[in-house]
Scaffold this motif. Structure first.
Motif, PDB file in Angstrom:
ATOM      1  N   LEU A  61       0.836  -1.203   0.000  1.00  0.00           N
ATOM      2  CA  LEU A  61       0.000   0.000   0.000  1.00  0.00           C
ATOM      3  C   LEU A  61       0.868   1.248   0.000  1.00  0.00           C
ATOM      4  CD1 LEU A  61      -2.741  -1.114   2.559  1.00  0.00           C
ATOM      5  CD2 LEU A  61      -2.780  -1.276   0.063  1.00  0.00           C
ATOM      6  N   MET A  62       1.970   1.203   0.722  1.00  0.00           N
ATOM      7  CA  MET A  62       2.880   2.354   0.739  1.00  0.00           C
ATOM      8  C   MET A  62       3.495   2.568  -0.634  1.00  0.00           C
ATOM      9  SD  MET A  62       3.782   4.747   2.713  1.00  0.00           S
ATOM     10  CE  MET A  62       4.693   6.181   2.127  1.00  0.00           C
ATOM     11  N   ARG A  63       3.740   1.467  -1.353  1.00  0.00           N
ATOM     12  CA  ARG A  63       4.274   1.621  -2.714  1.00  0.00           C
ATOM     13  C   ARG A  63       3.254   2.321  -3.605  1.00  0.00           C
ATOM     14  NH1 ARG A  63       6.149  -4.057  -2.211  1.00  0.00           N
ATOM     15  NH2 ARG A  63       8.323  -3.982  -1.531  1.00  0.00           N
ATOM     16  N   LEU A  64       1.970   2.016  -3.409  1.00  0.00           N
ATOM     17  CA  LEU A  64       0.937   2.713  -4.178  1.00  0.00           C
ATOM     18  C   LEU A  64       0.906   4.192  -3.821  1.00  0.00           C
ATOM     19  CD1 LEU A  64      -2.009   0.145  -4.043  1.00  0.00           C
ATOM     20  CD2 LEU A  64      -0.522   0.650  -5.982  1.00  0.00           C
ATOM     21  N   VAL A  65       1.004   4.488  -2.537  1.00  0.00           N
ATOM     22  CA  VAL A  65       1.041   5.885  -2.088  1.00  0.00           C
ATOM     23  C   VAL A  65       2.200   6.622  -2.750  1.00  0.00           C
ATOM     24  CG1 VAL A  65       1.446   7.389  -0.102  1.00  0.00           C
ATOM     25  CG2 VAL A  65      -0.128   5.449   0.100  1.00  0.00           C
ATOM     26  N   ALA A  66       3.354   5.957  -2.810  1.00  0.00           N
ATOM     27  CA  ALA A  66       4.557   6.603  -3.337  1.00  0.00           C
ATOM     28  C   ALA A  66       4.602   6.625  -4.855  1.00  0.00           C
ATOM     29  CB  ALA A  66       5.798   5.890  -2.803  1.00  0.00           C
ATOM     30  N   GLY A  67       3.645   5.961  -5.519  1.00  0.00           N
ATOM     31  CA  GLY A  67       3.666   5.931  -6.974  1.00  0.00           C
ATOM     32  C   GLY A  67       3.628   7.317  -7.585  1.00  0.00           C
ATOM     33  N   VAL A  68       2.834   8.200  -7.008  1.00  0.00           N
ATOM     34  CA  VAL A  68       2.748   9.560  -7.539  1.00  0.00           C
ATOM     35  C   VAL A  68       4.059  10.302  -7.360  1.00  0.00           C
ATOM     36  CG1 VAL A  68       1.828  10.576  -5.411  1.00  0.00           C
ATOM     37  CG2 VAL A  68       1.312  11.636  -7.605  1.00  0.00           C
ATOM     38  N   TRP A  69       4.805   9.975  -6.300  1.00  0.00           N
ATOM     39  CA  TRP A  69       6.100  10.632  -6.107  1.00  0.00           C
ATOM     40  C   TRP A  69       7.054  10.259  -7.242  1.00  0.00           C
ATOM     41  CZ3 TRP A  69       6.764   8.629  -0.371  1.00  0.00           C
ATOM     42  CH2 TRP A  69       5.719   9.134   0.402  1.00  0.00           C
ATOM     43  N   GLY A  70       7.024   8.993  -7.647  1.00  0.00           N
ATOM     44  CA  GLY A  70       7.885   8.571  -8.745  1.00  0.00           C
ATOM     45  C   GLY A  70       7.531   9.268 -10.041  1.00  0.00           C
ATOM     46  N   LYS A 123       5.983  12.186 -10.446  1.00  0.00           N
ATOM     47  CA  LYS A 123       6.305  13.620 -10.413  1.00  0.00           C
ATOM     48  C   LYS A 123       7.812  13.850 -10.468  1.00  0.00           C
ATOM     49  CE  LYS A 123       4.081  16.717 -10.190  1.00  0.00           C
ATOM     50  NZ  LYS A 123       3.534  17.571 -11.298  1.00  0.00           N
ATOM     51  N   THR A 124       8.602  12.916  -9.941  1.00  0.00           N
ATOM     52  CA  THR A 124      10.054  13.026 -10.081  1.00  0.00           C
ATOM     53  C   THR A 124      10.446  12.914 -11.544  1.00  0.00           C
ATOM     54  OG1 THR A 124      10.464  12.142  -7.862  1.00  0.00           O
ATOM     55  CG2 THR A 124      12.255  11.959  -9.463  1.00  0.00           C
ATOM     56  N   LEU A 125       9.871  11.934 -12.239  1.00  0.00           N
ATOM     57  CA  LEU A 125      10.114  11.802 -13.678  1.00  0.00           C
ATOM     58  C   LEU A 125       9.670  13.055 -14.413  1.00  0.00           C
ATOM     59  CD1 LEU A 125      10.591  10.295 -16.375  1.00  0.00           C
ATOM     60  CD2 LEU A 125       8.354   9.226 -16.063  1.00  0.00           C
ATOM     61  N   ALA A 126       8.479  13.560 -14.086  1.00  0.00           N
ATOM     62  CA  ALA A 126       7.935  14.706 -14.807  1.00  0.00           C
ATOM     63  C   ALA A 126       8.795  15.950 -14.638  1.00  0.00           C
ATOM     64  CB  ALA A 126       6.503  14.986 -14.342  1.00  0.00           C
ATOM     65  N   VAL A 127       9.264  16.209 -13.422  1.00  0.00           N
ATOM     66  CA  VAL A 127      10.071  17.421 -13.217  1.00  0.00           C
ATOM     67  C   VAL A 127      11.439  17.272 -13.859  1.00  0.00           C
ATOM     68  CG1 VAL A 127      11.137  16.850 -10.981  1.00  0.00           C
ATOM     69  CG2 VAL A 127      10.571  19.232 -11.537  1.00  0.00           C
ATOM     70  N   ALA A 128      11.971  16.052 -13.895  1.00  0.00           N
ATOM     71  CA  ALA A 128      13.260  15.846 -14.564  1.00  0.00           C
ATOM     72  C   ALA A 128      13.130  16.082 -16.069  1.00  0.00           C
ATOM     73  CB  ALA A 128      13.770  14.433 -14.282  1.00  0.00           C
ATOM     74  N   ALA A 158      16.899  10.366  -6.497  1.00  0.00           N
ATOM     75  CA  ALA A 158      15.576   9.812  -6.791  1.00  0.00           C
ATOM     76  C   ALA A 158      15.531   9.250  -8.203  1.00  0.00           C
ATOM     77  CB  ALA A 158      14.503  10.882  -6.602  1.00  0.00           C
ATOM     78  N   CYS A 159      16.099   9.970  -9.169  1.00  0.00           N
ATOM     79  CA  CYS A 159      16.112   9.470 -10.546  1.00  0.00           C
ATOM     80  C   CYS A 159      16.931   8.189 -10.654  1.00  0.00           C
ATOM     81  CB  CYS A 159      16.656  10.537 -11.488  1.00  0.00           C
ATOM     82  SG  CYS A 159      15.500  11.901 -11.806  1.00  0.00           S
ATOM     83  N   ALA A 160      18.019   8.104  -9.907  1.00  0.00           N
ATOM     84  CA  ALA A 160      18.811   6.871  -9.908  1.00  0.00           C
ATOM     85  C   ALA A 160      18.011   5.719  -9.314  1.00  0.00           C
ATOM     86  CB  ALA A 160      20.110   7.086  -9.143  1.00  0.00           C
TER      87      ALA A 160
END
Length: 338
Positions: free
Chosen positions: A7-16, A18-23, A60-62
């Motif tokens: 469940l925490m991985r699902l929560v953190a999915g948006v963080w991944g 948005k990290t990709l998007a800002v990069a 984070a990107c790594a």
């Protein structure tokens, strides 16, 4: 032992994401093209960041497999080098940018879409469809996103299904012509036609000219939903990432038009993210279905069995499913006109 870690991985999915998007927004991967390496301090200076956020972004990107550590520096991973460097043949950054700018914020209101059964990215009372907008920048983002996703998907489809026995392909709702361009590059004997709205055909013609395929890929302006028939003279019709936009009656009507437009022996190829027959996955197809709730009035993702039944009802025979792996589709359901 069962834990809440999934469940925490699902929560953190948006963080991944948005990290990709800002990069992508910063042009990080494009600046690191060709094996270039940057340290945290160099990245901070280049992007106008303090040391702390620069360090966090690179780490984070790594962690996401987008960068690799090389000594004290970071460089593009093979994934980023192939798909996130602007100008690369299968550049995927346009899809990232479109999703970030167009669909991400509406997804925050998914509960509203569930309760009202109405799209969130456009207003059905003011617009005829999601493709009807006065914002040319948004339209450009959409078609660029579709092109980036479709190009690689077309390559995967060509590996899985042999178009060598066909001579003329009609790509219904073909957008900027990614599929015809990819297929005609691979098959010298094949020619193709894109059927789409007039302003979309203009965009397709630019892409076709850039690819040097003006003599083999053409366009026909039309509306596959309202036109009484599809253009004839083709022995294969492609419906790629089209049917998930519409409800079952609309899709059945379109498949009937396809059957009427094909000669004996001609095929229709329905290329989609297919749900399994139990409608329990895979996640890519099921979640794209949720995205259709956000983006369309009647669309949803369907199973291969549903498409096969519709094709059989429309008169197609020898219906089969061809699986493959691509960002825009995981399979194609193929039917032949007897």
């Amino acid at each position: 032992m069962i834990t809440p870690t999934p469940l925490m991985r699902l929560v953190a999915g948006v963080w991944g994401f948005k990290t990709l998007a800002v990069a992508v927004e910063l042009g990080l991967f494009t600046r690191l093209a060709g094996g270039r390496t940057v340290t945290v301090d160099e990245a901070a200076a280049e992007f106008g960041l303090a040391e702390r956020p620069a360090d966090m972004l690179l780490a984070a990107c790594a962690s996401l497999g987008l960068l690799e550590k090389a000594g004290a520096g970071y460089r593009n991973s093979d994934l980023a080098e192939q798909f996130l460097v602007e100008g690369a043949p299968y550049y995927f950054g346009a899809q990232v940018r479109y999703s970030d700018l167009r669909t991400y914020l509406p997804w925050h209101r998914i509960g509203e879409a569930l309760r009202t059964d109405r799209p969130l990215t456009w207003d059905p009372q003011a617009q005829d469809s999601m493709f009807d907008t006065a914002d040319p920048a948004m339209l450009a983002q959409f078609w660029d996103a579709m092109y980036s996703t479709s190009s690689f998907t077309a390559r995967a489809l060509a590996d899985a299904y042999d178009f060598g026995g066909h001579e003329r392909l009609l790509d219904v709702g073909g957008g900027a012509a990614a599929f015809p361009i990819e297929l005609c590059r691979r098959l010298p004997h094949l020619s193709a036609t894109v059927l789409d709205l007039p302003h979309v055909c203009a965009r397709a013609e630019d892409r076709i000219a850039e690819a040097g395929l003006g003599g083999r890929v053409g366009t026909v302006a039309g509306d596959f939903l309202t036109d009484p028939q599809l253009p004839g003279g083709h022995d294969a019709i492609l419906l790629s990432m089209i049917l998930h936009d519409w409800d079952e009656p609309t899709n059945r009507a379109l498949l009937a038009k396809c059957h009427a437009a094909l000669p004996a022996g001609g095929v229709v190829v329905v290329c989609e993210l297919l749900l399994n027959d139990e409608r329990t996955g895979p996640p890519e197809a099921a979640l794209m279905g949720m995205n259709m709730l956000v983006e369309t009035e009647g669309g949803r993702n369907y199973s291969g069995a549903e498409y096969a039944a519709w094709l059989a009802d429309a008169g197609f025979v020898d219906v089969r499913t061809v699986p493959f792996d691509a960002p825009g589709a995981n399979g194609a359901v193929v039917g032949r006109r007897a």
